[in-house]
Design a protein around this motif. Structure first.
Motif, mmCIF file in Angstrom:
data_model
loop_
_atom_site.group_PDB
_atom_site.id
_atom_site.type_symbol
_atom_site.label_atom_id
_atom_site.label_comp_id
_atom_site.label_asym_id
_atom_site.label_seq_id
_atom_site.Cartn_x
_atom_site.Cartn_y
_atom_site.Cartn_z
ATOM 1 N N MET A 105 1.146 -1.395 -0.072
ATOM 2 C CA MET A 105 0.067 -0.044 -0.074
ATOM 3 C C MET A 105 0.580 1.204 0.072
ATOM 4 N N ASN A 106 2.192 1.394 0.418
ATOM 5 C CA ASN A 106 2.747 2.198 0.472
ATOM 6 C C ASN A 106 2.775 2.984 -0.882
ATOM 7 N N VAL A 107 2.736 1.992 -2.227
ATOM 8 C CA VAL A 107 3.290 2.342 -3.748
ATOM 9 C C VAL A 107 1.915 3.744 -3.390
ATOM 10 N N LEU A 108 0.759 3.969 -3.120
ATOM 11 C CA LEU A 108 0.372 4.909 -2.575
ATOM 12 C C LEU A 108 0.874 6.882 -2.400
ATOM 13 N N LEU A 109 1.077 6.282 -1.770
ATOM 14 C CA LEU A 109 2.774 7.539 -1.962
ATOM 15 C C LEU A 109 3.131 8.387 -3.295
ATOM 16 N N PHE A 110 2.544 7.381 -4.022
ATOM 17 C CA PHE A 110 3.003 8.372 -5.331
ATOM 18 C C PHE A 110 1.760 8.581 -5.864
ATOM 19 N N ALA A 111 0.789 8.406 -5.431
ATOM 20 C CA ALA A 111 -0.483 9.179 -6.261
ATOM 21 C C ALA A 111 -0.455 10.019 -6.573
ATOM 22 N N PRO A 112 -0.628 11.245 -6.055
ATOM 23 C CA PRO A 112 -0.877 12.864 -6.314
ATOM 24 C C PRO A 112 0.004 13.179 -6.803
ATOM 25 N N GLY A 113 1.452 12.466 -7.031
ATOM 26 C CA GLY A 113 1.918 12.790 -8.209
ATOM 27 C C GLY A 113 1.763 12.527 -9.426
#
Length: 242
Positions: free
Chosen positions: A87-95
């Motif tokens: 789930m930490n890949v969600l940190l790239f979602a805003p970009g």
């Protein structure tokens, strides 16, 4: 067997990262050697620990390569697969959202976002049909507690501070604040056009769409007022000589 598989995954991940650097031309080639041979921690994560992080990051780097190749649909698919692994890949979602809005606008970004959502639904369908509440609460558990022994970023803090809920909320607030500052100060031009398009495409109009339109107009006027005054060379005011 598992270590051999992860060793191959390690080489594939390096190749994907090298391709990204090669296309962006930001890193000289000799740096790749040190990335291969000097990263003991990466070797440990891949071959010794057998974490799921390498799988998630390999899919993420594959999606970035696809974005660079203008294969946005397949890129969104791989990005969503990476999220399904960790789930930490969600940190790239805003970009990613910023890039989609920049590239396609609001309406054009919706199909790409739908691809990301569809992958999540398809992968989670067997669990959603069996126990939807349990699946959603455990798959996207934002209340997980990480062990202090594995931290790299916050080792200088006392363990009690690292495990305290207030510290977690402060980090989340800082992350959201920085995103908001970037949106208002650095990305506001994308943002303004997207909100204007959203406001005009909302039918019937709502209080939110109407207020957003006025805010966007106010931002445009403010930027025009604060921007440095410039004249074409032919009409620049001449200075009087004495």
């Amino acid at each position: 067997m598992a270590q051999n598989i992860f060793a191959v995954l390690y080489l594939v991940t390096l190749l994907l990262v090298f391709l990204i650097y090669h296309q962006t031309s930001k890193v000289p080639p000799f740096v790749f050697f040190f990335m291969c041979c000097a990263s003991y921690r990466v070797h440990s994560i891949f071959v010794l620990r057998l974490f799921n992080d390498p799988v998630a990051m390999a899919l993420l780097f594959l999606s970035i390569n696809l974005f660079l190749a203008n294969s946005w649909g397949w890129g969104c698919c791989c990005f969503s697969l990476a999220v399904s692994v960790k789930m930490n890949v969600l940190l790239f979602a805003p970009g990613l959202l910023f890039l989609l809005l920049t590239q396609f606008g609001f309406r054009g970004a919706l199909p790409k976002l739908a691809i990301c959502a569809a992958v999540q639904v398809v992968l989670g369908l067997p669990f959603l049909l069996e126990n939807p509440i349990g699946y959603l609460s455990r798959s996207f558990d934002l209340g997980r507690q990480f062990l202090f022994q594995w931290t790299v970023n916050w080792r200088f803090l006392p363990e009690a501070v690292f495990l305290h809920r207030a510290f977690h909320l402060a980090l989340l607030a800082a992350h959201l604040t920085l995103l908001l500052l970037f949106a208002l100060c650095r990305w506001h031009r994308l943002l303004v056009l997207g909100l204007i398009e959203l406001s005009w495409n909302t039918y019937p109009s709502t209080s939110f769409s109407s207020a957003s339109l006025h805010v966007c107009h106010a931002v445009i006027l403010l930027q025009l007022w604060l921007s440095p005054q410039s004249f074409p060379k032919s009409i620049q005011p001449s200075k009087k000589t004495h």
